[in-house]
Motif scaffolding. Structure first.
Motif, PDB file in Angstrom:
ATOM      1  N   TYR A 191       0.864  -1.181   0.000  1.00 14.01           N
ATOM      2  CA  TYR A 191       0.000   0.000   0.000  1.00 14.01           C
ATOM      3  C   TYR A 191       0.900   1.229   0.000  1.00 14.01           C
ATOM      4  O   TYR A 191       1.825   1.336   0.804  1.00 14.01           O
ATOM      5  CB  TYR A 191      -0.898   0.029   1.234  1.00 14.01           C
ATOM      6  CG  TYR A 191      -1.779   1.260   1.283  1.00 14.01           C
ATOM      7  CD1 TYR A 191      -3.046   1.257   0.715  1.00 14.01           C
ATOM      8  CD2 TYR A 191      -1.318   2.440   1.864  1.00 14.01           C
ATOM      9  CE1 TYR A 191      -3.839   2.394   0.724  1.00 14.01           C
ATOM     10  CE2 TYR A 191      -2.106   3.580   1.886  1.00 14.01           C
ATOM     11  CZ  TYR A 191      -3.355   3.550   1.307  1.00 14.01           C
ATOM     12  OH  TYR A 191      -4.128   4.686   1.315  1.00 14.01           O
ATOM     13  N   GLY A 192       0.628   2.162  -0.903  1.00 14.36           N
ATOM     14  CA  GLY A 192       1.294   3.449  -0.884  1.00 14.36           C
ATOM     15  C   GLY A 192       2.545   3.572  -1.725  1.00 14.36           C
ATOM     16  O   GLY A 192       3.067   4.678  -1.881  1.00 14.36           O
ATOM     17  N   ASP A 193       3.040   2.479  -2.279  1.00  9.39           N
ATOM     18  CA  ASP A 193       4.258   2.510  -3.088  1.00  9.39           C
ATOM     19  C   ASP A 193       3.928   2.766  -4.555  1.00  9.39           C
ATOM     20  O   ASP A 193       2.760   2.927  -4.925  1.00  9.39           O
ATOM     21  CB  ASP A 193       5.002   1.183  -2.939  1.00  9.39           C
ATOM     22  CG  ASP A 193       4.139   0.021  -3.424  1.00  9.39           C
ATOM     23  OD1 ASP A 193       4.452  -0.576  -4.457  1.00  9.39           O
ATOM     24  OD2 ASP A 193       3.108  -0.269  -2.768  1.00  9.39           O
ATOM     25  N   ARG A 194       4.924   2.796  -5.401  1.00  9.28           N
ATOM     26  CA  ARG A 194       4.713   3.078  -6.824  1.00  9.28           C
ATOM     27  C   ARG A 194       3.841   2.016  -7.497  1.00  9.28           C
ATOM     28  O   ARG A 194       2.971   2.350  -8.296  1.00  9.28           O
ATOM     29  CB  ARG A 194       6.062   3.164  -7.549  1.00  9.28           C
ATOM     30  CG  ARG A 194       6.763   4.508  -7.401  1.00  9.28           C
ATOM     31  CD  ARG A 194       8.117   4.438  -8.050  1.00  9.28           C
ATOM     32  NE  ARG A 194       8.597   5.748  -8.463  1.00  9.28           N
ATOM     33  CZ  ARG A 194       9.858   6.132  -8.323  1.00  9.28           C
ATOM     34  NH1 ARG A 194      10.743   5.319  -7.755  1.00  9.28           N
ATOM     35  NH2 ARG A 194      10.236   7.319  -8.747  1.00  9.28           N
ATOM     36  N   TYR A 195       4.103   0.743  -7.195  1.00  7.40           N
ATOM     37  CA  TYR A 195       3.307  -0.312  -7.825  1.00  7.40           C
ATOM     38  C   TYR A 195       1.842  -0.183  -7.417  1.00  7.40           C
ATOM     39  O   TYR A 195       0.938  -0.284  -8.248  1.00  7.40           O
ATOM     40  CB  TYR A 195       3.849  -1.695  -7.443  1.00  7.40           C
ATOM     41  CG  TYR A 195       3.247  -2.817  -8.256  1.00  7.40           C
ATOM     42  CD1 TYR A 195       3.734  -3.110  -9.525  1.00  7.40           C
ATOM     43  CD2 TYR A 195       2.186  -3.583  -7.764  1.00  7.40           C
ATOM     44  CE1 TYR A 195       3.178  -4.135 -10.284  1.00  7.40           C
ATOM     45  CE2 TYR A 195       1.629  -4.595  -8.516  1.00  7.40           C
ATOM     46  CZ  TYR A 195       2.130  -4.871  -9.774  1.00  7.40           C
ATOM     47  OH  TYR A 195       1.567  -5.870 -10.530  1.00  7.40           O
ATOM     48  N   TRP A 196       1.601   0.051  -6.141  1.00 11.47           N
ATOM     49  CA  TRP A 196       0.232   0.267  -5.647  1.00 11.47           C
ATOM     50  C   TRP A 196      -0.424   1.429  -6.383  1.00 11.47           C
ATOM     51  O   TRP A 196      -1.586   1.347  -6.789  1.00 11.47           O
ATOM     52  CB  TRP A 196       0.276   0.540  -4.148  1.00 11.47           C
ATOM     53  CG  TRP A 196      -0.984   1.142  -3.598  1.00 11.47           C
ATOM     54  CD1 TRP A 196      -2.095   0.479  -3.155  1.00 11.47           C
ATOM     55  CD2 TRP A 196      -1.261   2.536  -3.419  1.00 11.47           C
ATOM     56  NE1 TRP A 196      -3.049   1.371  -2.727  1.00 11.47           N
ATOM     57  CE2 TRP A 196      -2.566   2.643  -2.874  1.00 11.47           C
ATOM     58  CE3 TRP A 196      -0.539   3.706  -3.663  1.00 11.47           C
ATOM     59  CZ2 TRP A 196      -3.158   3.867  -2.580  1.00 11.47           C
ATOM     60  CZ3 TRP A 196      -1.115   4.928  -3.373  1.00 11.47           C
ATOM     61  CH2 TRP A 196      -2.417   5.006  -2.833  1.00 11.47           C
ATOM     62  N   ALA A 197       0.320   2.523  -6.530  1.00 16.39           N
ATOM     63  CA  ALA A 197      -0.237   3.711  -7.184  1.00 16.39           C
ATOM     64  C   ALA A 197      -0.614   3.423  -8.628  1.00 16.39           C
ATOM     65  O   ALA A 197      -1.661   3.871  -9.114  1.00 16.39           O
ATOM     66  CB  ALA A 197       0.760   4.863  -7.118  1.00 16.39           C
ATOM     67  N   LEU A 198       0.231   2.659  -9.326  1.00 17.74           N
ATOM     68  CA  LEU A 198      -0.058   2.330 -10.720  1.00 17.74           C
ATOM     69  C   LEU A 198      -1.297   1.447 -10.832  1.00 17.74           C
ATOM     70  O   LEU A 198      -2.199   1.714 -11.638  1.00 17.74           O
ATOM     71  CB  LEU A 198       1.148   1.623 -11.352  1.00 17.74           C
ATOM     72  CG  LEU A 198       0.992   1.204 -12.816  1.00 17.74           C
ATOM     73  CD1 LEU A 198       0.819   2.424 -13.717  1.00 17.74           C
ATOM     74  CD2 LEU A 198       2.199   0.380 -13.255  1.00 17.74           C
ATOM     75  N   ILE A 199      -1.354   0.402 -10.020  1.00 21.82           N
ATOM     76  CA  ILE A 199      -2.458  -0.552 -10.107  1.00 21.82           C
ATOM     77  C   ILE A 199      -3.766   0.073  -9.626  1.00 21.82           C
ATOM     78  O   ILE A 199      -4.837  -0.168 -10.210  1.00 21.82           O
ATOM     79  CB  ILE A 199      -2.147  -1.820  -9.283  1.00 21.82           C
ATOM     80  CG1 ILE A 199      -0.893  -2.517  -9.834  1.00 21.82           C
ATOM     81  CG2 ILE A 199      -3.333  -2.783  -9.291  1.00 21.82           C
ATOM     82  CD1 ILE A 199      -0.958  -2.903 -11.305  1.00 21.82           C
ATOM     83  N   SER A 200      -3.702   0.882  -8.599  1.00 24.58           N
ATOM     84  CA  SER A 200      -4.920   1.477  -8.039  1.00 24.58           C
ATOM     85  C   SER A 200      -5.291   2.804  -8.689  1.00 24.58           C
ATOM     86  O   SER A 200      -6.295   3.406  -8.315  1.00 24.58           O
ATOM     87  CB  SER A 200      -4.762   1.674  -6.529  1.00 24.58           C
ATOM     88  OG  SER A 200      -3.748   2.622  -6.251  1.00 24.58           O
ATOM     89  N   LYS A 201      -4.430   3.243  -9.627  1.00 24.68           N
ATOM     90  CA  LYS A 201      -4.663   4.518 -10.334  1.00 24.68           C
ATOM     91  C   LYS A 201      -4.724   5.696  -9.357  1.00 24.68           C
ATOM     92  O   LYS A 201      -5.550   6.609  -9.492  1.00 24.68           O
ATOM     93  CB  LYS A 201      -5.937   4.446 -11.188  1.00 24.68           C
ATOM     94  CG  LYS A 201      -5.867   3.384 -12.287  1.00 24.68           C
ATOM     95  CD  LYS A 201      -7.142   3.323 -13.091  1.00 24.68           C
ATOM     96  CE  LYS A 201      -6.993   2.415 -14.313  1.00 24.68           C
ATOM     97  NZ  LYS A 201      -6.568   1.059 -13.983  1.00 24.68           N
ATOM     98  N   ALA A 202      -3.828   5.663  -8.382  1.00 26.38           N
ATOM     99  CA  ALA A 202      -3.800   6.724  -7.372  1.00 26.38           C
ATOM    100  C   ALA A 202      -3.124   7.996  -7.868  1.00 26.38           C
ATOM    101  O   ALA A 202      -3.244   9.041  -7.243  1.00 26.38           O
ATOM    102  CB  ALA A 202      -3.089   6.231  -6.121  1.00 26.38           C
ATOM    103  N   GLY A 203      -2.378   7.915  -8.949  1.00 26.22           N
ATOM    104  CA  GLY A 203      -1.721   9.094  -9.482  1.00 26.22           C
ATOM    105  C   GLY A 203      -0.299   9.256  -9.028  1.00 26.22           C
ATOM    106  O   GLY A 203       0.591   9.589  -9.815  1.00 26.22           O
ATOM    107  N   ALA A 205       2.682   7.813  -5.711  1.00 29.48           N
ATOM    108  CA  ALA A 205       2.954   7.034  -4.503  1.00 29.48           C
ATOM    109  C   ALA A 205       3.042   7.981  -3.316  1.00 29.48           C
ATOM    110  O   ALA A 205       3.465   9.128  -3.445  1.00 29.48           O
ATOM    111  CB  ALA A 205       4.271   6.275  -4.663  1.00 29.48           C
ATOM    112  N   ILE A 206       2.650   7.491  -2.150  1.00 27.67           N
ATOM    113  CA  ILE A 206       2.779   8.314  -0.944  1.00 27.67           C
ATOM    114  C   ILE A 206       3.950   7.886  -0.078  1.00 27.67           C
ATOM    115  O   ILE A 206       4.254   8.540   0.909  1.00 27.67           O
ATOM    116  CB  ILE A 206       1.477   8.287  -0.109  1.00 27.67           C
ATOM    117  CG1 ILE A 206       1.141   6.862   0.347  1.00 27.67           C
ATOM    118  CG2 ILE A 206       0.315   8.888  -0.899  1.00 27.67           C
ATOM    119  CD1 ILE A 206      -0.018   6.808   1.334  1.00 27.67           C
TER     120      ILE A 206
END
Length: 210
Positions: A191-203, A205-206
């Motif tokens: 949760y919160g890393d670059r891979y998470w951001a890409l898959i979840s379309k978060a825009g 990483a935090i």
């Protein structure tokens, strides 16, 4: 399937929120396994927000079932060492193209520059019963180390009904609080890393390297 070596992962911007690392062992309902213990104890820490989500996920587990965390944070030095070792193993198997080596290695060990573990954003974990006995997940955590790659993907074929049920329990609890799975490894959630951001379309990483 998007692997961690995909350029799209590195292209994700990081806007680190500054959360500190927290001790996984501070949550009594979560069991921390010592098999990946490092000298600094980093393996037993993750970002505060990751730990809070893990606590919430634990409340979604059936009675008598708990999380067993194998590893959380990992230093960049250790990450680079593991990646090089796995590349060497693949090289000895006959793969010599540098691009293909990197791609195949990233199926089980992340390139250090995007590694979720180095950000304190990832958890390698499984399930145990009330006595601390690991449930049948159809394959061991880090099964790739012993040559059992075919059972490592979350959706691996040929699993028993029991193992499939246990993986489904794990997946429902973790995804239910926002974690994403790395599909080649049933035990790896972040949760919160670059891979998470890409898959979840978060825009973005935090969490960056911690």
């Amino acid at each position: 399937m998007i692997l961690l070596s995909d350029p799209k992962v590195l292209d994700v911007p990081v806007r680190d929120c500054g959360e500190p690392l927290a001790e996984i062992a501070s949550v009594p309902v979560i069991v921390l396994d010592p098999r990946e213990r490092d000298e600094a104890g980093a393996y037993g820490r993750v970002r505060t927000g990751v730990l809070e989500r893990l606590r919430s996920a634990s409340e979604m587990l059936p009675d008598g079932v708990r999380f067993l965390v194998i590893e959380g944070h990992r230093s960049s030095t250790e990450q680079a060492r593991r990646f090089a070792l796995y590349e060497d193993r693949l090289r000895r198997s006959g793969i010599t193209d540098p691009v293909e080596l990197r791609r195949q290695a990233s199926a089980f060990v992340s390139p250090v520059e995007v590694a979720p573990h180095c950000a304190g954003a990832a958890l390698d974990l499984t399930l145990v019963d009330a006595d601390g006995v690991e449930l049948d997940m159809g394959g061991a955590v880090n099964g790739h180390r012993t040559g059992d790659e075919k059972h490592c993907p979350l959706d691996a074929s040929g699993l028993s009904d029991q193992a499939r049920r246990h993986r489904d329990i794990l997946a429902r609890a973790m995804s239910g609080v926002g974690f994403v799975n790395y599909p080649t490894e049933w035990w790896h959630w972040s949760y919160g890393d670059r891979y998470w951001a890409l898959i979840s379309k978060a825009g973005s990483a935090i969490y960056g390297p911690a």
